[in-house]
Write an enzyme that holds these catalytic residues in place. Structure first.
Site, PDB file in Angstrom:
ATOM      1  N   GLU A   1       0.852  -1.179   0.000  1.00 26.08           N
ATOM      2  CA  GLU A   1       0.000   0.000   0.000  1.00 26.08           C
ATOM      3  C   GLU A   1       0.898   1.243   0.000  1.00 26.08           C
ATOM      4  O   GLU A   1       1.885   1.276   0.745  1.00 26.08           O
ATOM      5  CB  GLU A   1      -0.912   0.035   1.232  1.00 26.08           C
TER       6      GLU A   1
ATOM      7  N   ALA B   1       1.361  -0.150  10.762  1.00 24.46           N
ATOM      8  CA  ALA B   1       1.136  -1.553  10.429  1.00 24.46           C
ATOM      9  C   ALA B   1       0.330  -1.636   9.142  1.00 24.46           C
ATOM     10  O   ALA B   1      -0.190  -0.626   8.670  1.00 24.46           O
ATOM     11  CB  ALA B   1       0.377  -2.258  11.549  1.00 24.46           C
ATOM     12  N   MET B   2       0.222  -2.860   8.610  1.00 26.24           N
ATOM     13  CA  MET B   2      -0.457  -3.015   7.317  1.00 26.24           C
ATOM     14  C   MET B   2      -1.359  -4.240   7.330  1.00 26.24           C
ATOM     15  O   MET B   2      -0.959  -5.317   7.734  1.00 26.24           O
ATOM     16  CB  MET B   2       0.615  -3.121   6.216  1.00 26.24           C
ATOM     17  N   GLU B   3      -2.586  -4.038   6.825  1.00 28.20           N
ATOM     18  CA  GLU B   3      -3.658  -5.024   6.954  1.00 28.20           C
ATOM     19  C   GLU B   3      -3.692  -6.095   5.870  1.00 28.20           C
ATOM     20  O   GLU B   3      -4.770  -6.657   5.601  1.00 28.20           O
ATOM     21  CB  GLU B   3      -4.999  -4.281   6.958  1.00 28.20           C
ATOM     22  N   ASN B   4      -2.560  -6.436   5.234  1.00 28.40           N
ATOM     23  CA  ASN B   4      -2.547  -7.452   4.187  1.00 28.40           C
ATOM     24  C   ASN B   4      -3.402  -8.656   4.576  1.00 28.40           C
ATOM     25  O   ASN B   4      -3.338  -9.134   5.701  1.00 28.40           O
ATOM     26  CB  ASN B   4      -1.115  -7.944   3.966  1.00 28.40           C
TER      27      ASN B   4
ATOM     28  N   HIS C   1      -7.081  -2.103  14.854  1.00 22.28           N
ATOM     29  CA  HIS C   1      -7.244  -1.382  13.585  1.00 22.28           C
ATOM     30  C   HIS C   1      -7.001  -2.315  12.395  1.00 22.28           C
ATOM     31  O   HIS C   1      -7.831  -2.395  11.480  1.00 22.28           O
ATOM     32  CB  HIS C   1      -6.286  -0.191  13.555  1.00 22.28           C
ATOM     33  N   GLU C   2      -5.876  -2.998  12.385  1.00 16.55           N
ATOM     34  CA  GLU C   2      -5.554  -3.859  11.231  1.00 16.55           C
ATOM     35  C   GLU C   2      -6.532  -5.022  11.142  1.00 16.55           C
ATOM     36  O   GLU C   2      -6.950  -5.406  10.050  1.00 16.55           O
ATOM     37  CB  GLU C   2      -4.116  -4.370  11.307  1.00 16.55           C
TER      38      GLU C   2
ATOM     39  N   HIS D   1      -9.779  -3.904   9.616  1.00 19.45           N
ATOM     40  CA  HIS D   1      -9.669  -3.710   8.172  1.00 19.45           C
ATOM     41  C   HIS D   1     -10.105  -4.952   7.389  1.00 19.45           C
ATOM     42  O   HIS D   1     -10.437  -4.852   6.210  1.00 19.45           O
ATOM     43  CB  HIS D   1      -8.222  -3.408   7.774  1.00 19.45           C
TER      44      HIS D   1
ATOM     45  N   GLU E   1     -10.116   4.002   5.858  1.00 19.61           N
ATOM     46  CA  GLU E   1      -9.327   4.458   7.010  1.00 19.61           C
ATOM     47  C   GLU E   1     -10.170   5.208   8.043  1.00 19.61           C
ATOM     48  O   GLU E   1     -10.065   4.948   9.238  1.00 19.61           O
ATOM     49  CB  GLU E   1      -8.131   5.293   6.552  1.00 19.61           C
TER      50      GLU E   1
HETATM   51  N1  TRP Z   1      -3.293   0.773   5.655  1.00 23.12           N
HETATM   52  C1  TRP Z   1      -2.339   1.022   6.700  1.00 23.12           C
HETATM   53  C2  TRP Z   1      -3.148   1.309   7.927  1.00 23.12           C
HETATM   54  O1  TRP Z   1      -3.609   2.347   8.185  1.00 23.12           O
HETATM   55  C3  TRP Z   1      -1.457   2.190   6.393  1.00 23.12           C
HETATM   56  C4  TRP Z   1      -0.100   1.887   5.895  1.00 23.12           C
HETATM   57  C5  TRP Z   1       0.764   1.003   6.404  1.00 23.12           C
HETATM   58  C6  TRP Z   1       0.574   2.523   4.848  1.00 23.12           C
HETATM   59  N2  TRP Z   1       1.946   1.070   5.702  1.00 23.12           N
HETATM   60  C7  TRP Z   1       1.846   1.994   4.765  1.00 23.12           C
HETATM   61  C8  TRP Z   1       0.219   3.503   3.963  1.00 23.12           C
HETATM   62  C9  TRP Z   1       2.763   2.435   3.854  1.00 23.12           C
HETATM   63  C10 TRP Z   1       1.132   3.935   3.023  1.00 23.12           C
HETATM   64  C11 TRP Z   1       2.398   3.410   2.967  1.00 23.12           C
HETATM   65  O2  TRP Z   1      -3.478   0.486   8.661  1.00 23.12           O
HETATM   66 ZN    ZN Z   2      -5.775   1.645   8.357  1.00 23.48          ZN
END
Ligand code: TRP
Ligand code: ZN
Length: 868
Positions: free
Chosen positions: A120, A261-264, A296-297, A300, A319
């Site tokens: 993302e 963090a990232m919601e993959n 949060h993640e 998502h 978001e």
């Molecule tokens: N979707 C992620 C969140 O809010 C945001 C995010 C994580 C992100 N890593 C990133 C956005 C790197 C841009 C670039 O939970």
């Molecule tokens: Zn998010």
């Protein structure tokens, strides 16, 4: 710069010419030369035989169509154009990438010894040529091949369906994700970890394996993350009726990560800051942060993954909504009042500041050069406030009906903000026509209220006027639909029923016009109004309260948030008047009535300790700066410090007594224990400014059995510049120098050090063995803290702070533009300072602008600020 980066506009959205239904990826992982084979099933949607695929920094090795080498293609700026294509075909693209050289931490990169991805918003195009846009949803199958000894764990989204051994010490694992998803939710991790395992049985009986992967040796710091994950899964079932949809949920903690963090899908990747915690390494704030981000993640998975965004202008669709959900989660599990206060602090401080800055944008932006620049407080936090306003207008039941309809209509698809509002409207019957303006209009509305009591008529009139000042991106502003929550109190503190035209009216007024008067009847005495209760809309409230009224509300308002807010308004009055006094060469003073009001709060037996701690906190320098068009940095710092000292001296006995009474023998992380520590440490932060300060702080540091108390002592020593500061800092550094995450707290104290020589110390600290500009957490802790939370040091008249910022930004521009672009924000607000400072800041912005390799991220902000 070769060619100015081009902006994209929301109005130019076009649906994709093709879609990809399935993609089969194979990664042959090597540090500096990883080969990626992508086999996609492509279908033409529009009448076009040309397919454009996004791609950046890729070495193209091969292209086949339906198994045959294909020569009709062109490598163009930002991607690949493939021509002469049939209606439906199998496309094979082979690319080579260099994870080890990837310091931008976008795409496939190495974090410590592990391979990981961040896709993302537009990172997948750094892995392979693809339609890297969220409205193309495909089913992914991913095979990961790597050296077994260094990478015993090979992870990707979905379920593990096969694995095997290869020659030369390599092995492979194949993953399949049954849920179609956009490329930004793709993830891959390969490395060696310790794994914390648990499981969760969903309400329908699905057994889900839970796995948290952390660096070897960190298992004892993963339990709070696991507890938080289980709590999130339960909460989403009970409050939203939403259940998890795969057999496995994995979280990997990495040290090098640009964001939180990232919601993959099925494989969240986390900044280790939001996973790792035990009582010796993490503060209560860290624990609560982990709970919120894990939540949060997880949330998502429905709001973001099952229903995703049609295009990136719709980012707030996932978001804003997911922040709203994580805030509700934290509030249901902990203290609702404390959570609300902290969320409101963020809105009124940094978000209002962003709204007033050159980068001001609506929660659904209209124009973007670099998408990474729009993961902002406006999209996230104000976006959440917009969802919260709908929740206020519809009520919990209506809102949940709206959510249900939203999923019925859009599950498995890419949707827009408009789709969300329409579902809310259709499910509840509440007219949201005017409300939609919150999505398109930027800036902060100012709501000015005046009142008039008519003793003979027994009526009370409230006139509510709203104005939104023009912002950089928009000059023409319209009145918004503002849910305006009020209560009226009589002199005994009893609630007066709201009656208009003989009818009982709800306490949330639907303010829609530029100016509107509400006349309440049967009001027996002149009431005291509680306005914008719960901060029911993200606006600036102006009402000419008398001190006695605010002091009354601090005690009698029917909800804690309103009590806190009254206290804040009272402080604000005296911060403003004292800033003026200082500017006139007078001394800082606070009337005894105000001091007594805070004494009352401190001694209250009804209020929760956690809440009292919030009542005692002065607004930050940044928040106060936001009240002024032209900021007097030194006067504000002087006033905040003097008020603190004065309150500390006047309330010394009470603070001292409470401080000693709240000592806890055993450490526990439950909310009551957190609250007590919070109040005790709030007392310490005041007591640090008294005679006993140095000895109290020193003994707390020495006897602390948890990081919250350790850090509170150090931070008090830092803020009050106590003699023990150096000893404590040296002791801490000696103890934790091998642990970057724990050292971040120390770096932050160096960054915010209010000493005259702060910048020298910071330059020296950059040589500390735990520091590295390559690591975003280290950079933010030290440099970010200096730029955004050390007002006096950063804004030194000599311009040395700005000079330093420029040096760092030029370096980060090449290594990690995303981090650079976050650090630069304080410089964009140069117009708020005196002409000398303005010139010095502009000089740095100009220097950046003239760089020939200026990244899109900085280009967008620098040019926007200079052109404003
Ligand atoms: N979707 C992620 C969140 O809010 C945001 C995010 C994580 C992100 N890593 C990133 C956005 C790197 C841009 C670039 O939970
Ligand atoms: Zn998010």
């Amino acid at each position: 710069m070769a060619q100015s980066p081009q902006a994209k506009y929301r109005k130019d959205y076009q649906s994709p010419s093709h879609t990809i239904t399935d993609i089969d990826l194979t990664f042959d992982l090597f540090d500096s030369a990883t080969t990626v084979t992508a086999i996609s099933q492509v279908k033409q949607l529009l009448d076009s035989t040309t397919l454009f695929l996004d791609g950046e920094d890729l070495v193209l090795k091969a292209i086949n169509v339906d198994g045959e080498a294909w020569s009709q293609y062109q490598e163009v700026e930002g991607g690949l154009e493939i021509h002469g294509l049939p209606q439906q075909f199998e496309l094979t693209v082979v690319t080579q990438i260099n994870p080890e050289a990837n310091t931008a931490l976008e795409g496939l990169y190495k974090s410590g010894g592990a391979f990981c991805t961040q896709c993302e918003a537009e990172g997948f195009r750094r892995i392979t040529y693809y339609q890297d846009r969220p409205d193309v949803l495909a089913k992914y199958t991913t095979t990961v091949i790597a050296d077994k000894e260094n990478n015993p764990y090979l992870l990707s989204n979905g379920n593990r369906i096969d694995q095997g051994e290869l020659e030369g010490g390599r092995h492979w694992v194949k993953w399949q994700d049954p849920h179609p998803k956009p490329s930004y939710l793709f993830a891959l991790v390969a490395g060696d970890f310790d794994v914390l395992r648990d499981n969760f049985v969903t309400q329908s009986g699905r057994d889900v394996a839970l796995e948290i992967f952390v660096d070897k040796g960190n298992l004892d710091r993963a339990t709070h993350a696991m507890t938080s994950l289980i709590n999130s899964m339960k909460w989403d079932e009970t409050r939203f009726g939403l259940e998890y949809d795969l057999d496995i949920y994995m979280i990997v903690a990495v040290d090098f990560f640009n964001m939180g963090a990232m919601e993959n899908k099925g494989l969240n990747i986390f900044n280790s800051k939001y996973v790792l915690a035990n009582e010796n390494t993490a503060t209560d704030t860290d624990y609560l942060g982990i709970e919120a981000v894990i939540g949060h993640e997880y949330f998502h998975n429905w709001t973001g993954n099952r229903v995703t965004c049609r295009d990136w202008f719709q980012l707030s669709l996932k978001e804003g909504l997911t922040v709203f959900r994580d805030q509700e989660f934290s509030s249901d599990l902990g203290s609702r009042a404390v959570n609300r206060i902290n969320n409101v602090r963020i809105i009124r401080g940094p978000q209002f500041a962003e709204d007033a800055s050159p980068m001001s944008h609506p929660i659904r932006p209209d124009k973007v050069i670099e998408m990474n620049n729009f993961y902002t407080l406006t999209v996230y936090e104000k976006g959440s406030e917009v969802i919260r306003m709908m929740h206020t207008l519809l009520g919990e039941e209506g809102f949940q009906k709206g959510m249900k309809l939203y999923f019925e209509r859009h599950d498995g698809t890419a949707a827009t903000c408009e789709d969300f509002v329409a579902a809310m409207e259709d499910a509840s019957g509440v007219d949201l026509t005017q409300f939609r303006l919150w999505y398109s209009q930027s800036g902060t509305p100012k709501v000015t209220v005046s009142s008039e009591y008519n003793a003979s008529q027994k009526t009370y009139a409230l006139t509510i006027e709203q104005v939104t000042e023009p912002t950089n991106n928009q000059t023409d502003k319209q009145p918004l639909h503002i849910p305006f929550d009020i209560e009226l109190y009589d002199s005994k503190g009893e609630v007066i029923d709201l009656v208009m035209d003989g009818q009982a009216v709800h306490h949330v007024l639907d303010v829609k016009a530029a100016k509107q008067t509400y006349v309440f009847e049967n009001v027996a005495e002149k009431p005291i109004p509680s306005l914008l209760r719960e901060f029911s809309a993200p606006v600036i409230l102006e009402y000419d309260y008398q001190d006695e009224e605010l002091i009354f509300l601090m005690v009698h308002a029917r909800n804690e948030f309103a009590c806190w807010d009254a206290g804040q308004m009272l402080l604000a009055k005296y911060i403003r008047s004292n800033v003026q006094a200082v500017q006139n060469g007078d001394t800082v003073t606070l009337p005894s009535s105000v001091i007594d009001a805070f004494r009352g709060v401190l001694l209250s037996e009804e209020l929760e300790p956690a809440f009292i701690a919030e009542m005692l906190a002065l607004p930050s320098h940044n928040e106060v700066s936001g009240w002024y068009a032209s900021v007097d940095v030194d006067a504000i710092a002087n006033v905040l410090k003097s008020l603190k000292v004065q309150l500390a001296q006047e309330l010394n006995d009470e603070l001292s007594a409470i401080y000693h009474s709240l000592k806890q023998k055993e450490y526990s992380i439950d909310h009551a224990a957190i609250g007590k520590r919070s109040l005790r440490n709030a007392c310490l932060s005041y007591l640090a400014h008294t005679e006993q300060g140095n000895s109290l702080v020193q003994s707390q540091y020495q006897s602390a059995n948890n990081m919250t108390d350790t850090m509170a002592a150090m931070s008090a020593a830092n803020q009050a510049q106590l003699p023990c500061r150096e000893t404590l800092m040296a002791d801490y550094s000696e103890k934790w120098k091998h642990d970057g995450l724990v050292m971040d707290k120390w770096f932050m104290l160096q960054g915010t050090n209010p000493a005259d020589n702060a910048l020298d110390v910071i330059r020296e600290t950059m040589n500390h063995e735990a520091f590295s500009l390559k690591n975003p957490n280290r950079t933010r802790s030290l440099i970010g803290a200096f730029l955004s939370n050390n007002p006096v040091g950063f804004h030194a008249k000599t311009g040395e702070g700005y000079q330093f910022a420029g040096e760092i930004l030029r370096e980060l521009n090449s290594s990690n533009p995303q981090v650079a672009s976050r650090l630069i924000d304080p410089l964009l607000k140069f117009r708020k300072y005196d002409v000398e400072r303005q010139a010095l800041i502009k000089q740095q912005l100009e220097a950046l602008k003239s760089m020939d390799n200026l990244a899109k991220d900085l280009y967008e902000k620098v040019t926007t600020a200079l052109d404003a």
